[in-house]
Design a protein around this motif. Structure first.
Motif, PDB file in Angstrom:
ATOM      1  N   LYS A 170       0.826  -1.202   0.000  1.00 28.56           N
ATOM      2  CA  LYS A 170       0.000   0.000   0.000  1.00 28.56           C
ATOM      3  C   LYS A 170       0.859   1.250   0.000  1.00 28.56           C
ATOM      4  O   LYS A 170       0.620   2.199  -0.757  1.00 28.56           O
TER       5      LYS A 170
ATOM      6  N   SER B 141     -12.551   5.012  -6.948  1.00 29.36           N
ATOM      7  CA  SER B 141     -12.865   5.991  -5.908  1.00 29.36           C
ATOM      8  C   SER B 141     -13.939   6.975  -6.364  1.00 29.36           C
ATOM      9  O   SER B 141     -14.246   7.937  -5.641  1.00 29.36           O
TER      10      SER B 141
ATOM     11  N   TRP C 170      -4.822   6.914  -1.617  1.00 34.76           N
ATOM     12  CA  TRP C 170      -4.704   6.666  -0.178  1.00 34.76           C
ATOM     13  C   TRP C 170      -5.185   5.260   0.182  1.00 34.76           C
ATOM     14  O   TRP C 170      -4.641   4.610   1.063  1.00 34.76           O
ATOM     15  N   ASN C 171      -6.220   4.802  -0.495  1.00 38.14           N
ATOM     16  CA  ASN C 171      -6.709   3.428  -0.286  1.00 38.14           C
ATOM     17  C   ASN C 171      -6.709   2.689  -1.620  1.00 38.14           C
ATOM     18  O   ASN C 171      -7.766   2.443  -2.213  1.00 38.14           O
TER      19      ASN C 171
END
Length: 269
Positions: A17, A78, A91-92
């Motif tokens: 990540k 997203s 970010w994710n």
């Protein structure tokens, strides 16, 4: 997500990540800044299942193509439509996104090794090694690893196995499709060859109009279509079928190239 959770290839997801976040932040301006990435069809991505999806694409650089796909895929998931504006989508990131790459390419230095950790399914090419033509058997472990990646999530592959246009589709991709029966999503890219060097690391020209068109999933009869039929379907889907060269006049190809040059200089002024 647990700190020590791993994916099927033994990579720590927490580390993956952060690699995607950092590398994504460093590369974002390559597609929205130094150059302009035009995207079509990204909403298709949100309707796909979370696993057993195979993306097939033409190939123009070693690394820049797939890095752009990481941006586009995560931006779409997203909620963005055909845009990678605002890098916060990283970010994710989607952590079960993989891509097929030559093992020798991913061992060629620190950066390729970092990119490999971020999602590479490394395989031995059966037709090329160390810059020479070879002819060797497909490793069953390579096939199994691609199947493992499909079972885990999404996989990007470049079925021509080279950055040179109009090269034949490798039949291994068709065998993968018949064996694992994934949803097959074609992607057609352009402009990356003019923007970057062959590896896709050094920026060769700025203000180039790049494009990425994501098409609807192919309709495939996994049980009844032959390998050759699937290969031909792939050729047309990623716009690399030899017949397309006959219907695109040389003057038109030159005009397209001239238009891209005009866009480049206009953007500078």
């Amino acid at each position: 997500m647990g700190l020590f959770k791993k994916n099927p290839f033994g990579h720590y997801l927490f580390l993956k990540k952060w690699l995607i976040r950092i590398m994504g932040g460093l590369t974002h301006r390559r597609y929205r800044g130094f150059n302009d990435l035009h995207i079509e069809g990204s909403q298709i991505l949100r309707d796909l299942p979370d696993e057993n999806v195979l993306f097939i694409s033409n190939h123009q650089t070693y690394f820049a193509d797939v890095v752009a796909m990481y941006h586009v895929f995560n931006a779409s998931l997203s909620g963005r439509d055909d845009s990678i504006k605002n890098v916060g989508y990283l970010w994710n990131p989607k952590l079960n996104l993989h891509y097929v790459a030559a093992r020798e390419t991913m061992k060629g230095g620190l950066l390729p090794k970092i990119l490999a950790y971020a999602g590479s399914v490394s395989i031995d090419r059966t037709w090329r090694a160390a810059g020479k033509d070879v002819n060797r058997q497909v490793k069953m472990s390579d096939i199994s690893n691609i199947g493992k990646a499909l079972n885990d999530g999404w996989v990007v592959t470049f079925p021509q196995g080279t950055t040179k246009p109009w090269k034949p589709i490798r039949k291994g991709t068709a065998h993968i499709i018949k064996r694992y029966k994934p949803i097959v999503v074609p992607i057609v890219i352009d402009g990356f060859r003019r923007s970057f060097d062959k590896k896709g690391i050094r920026i060769k020209k700025r203000n180039i109009l790049q494009s990425m068109v994501i098409k609807a999933p192919l309709e495939i009869d996994y049980d009844n279509e032959s390998i050759n039929q699937i290969v031909e379907k792939i050729e047309y889907a990623i716009e690399q079928h030899p017949s397309l060269l006959k219907v695109i006049p040389q003057k038109e190809l030159e005009a397209i190239e001239a238009l891209n040059e005009k866009r480049r200089y206009s953007a500078k002024n």
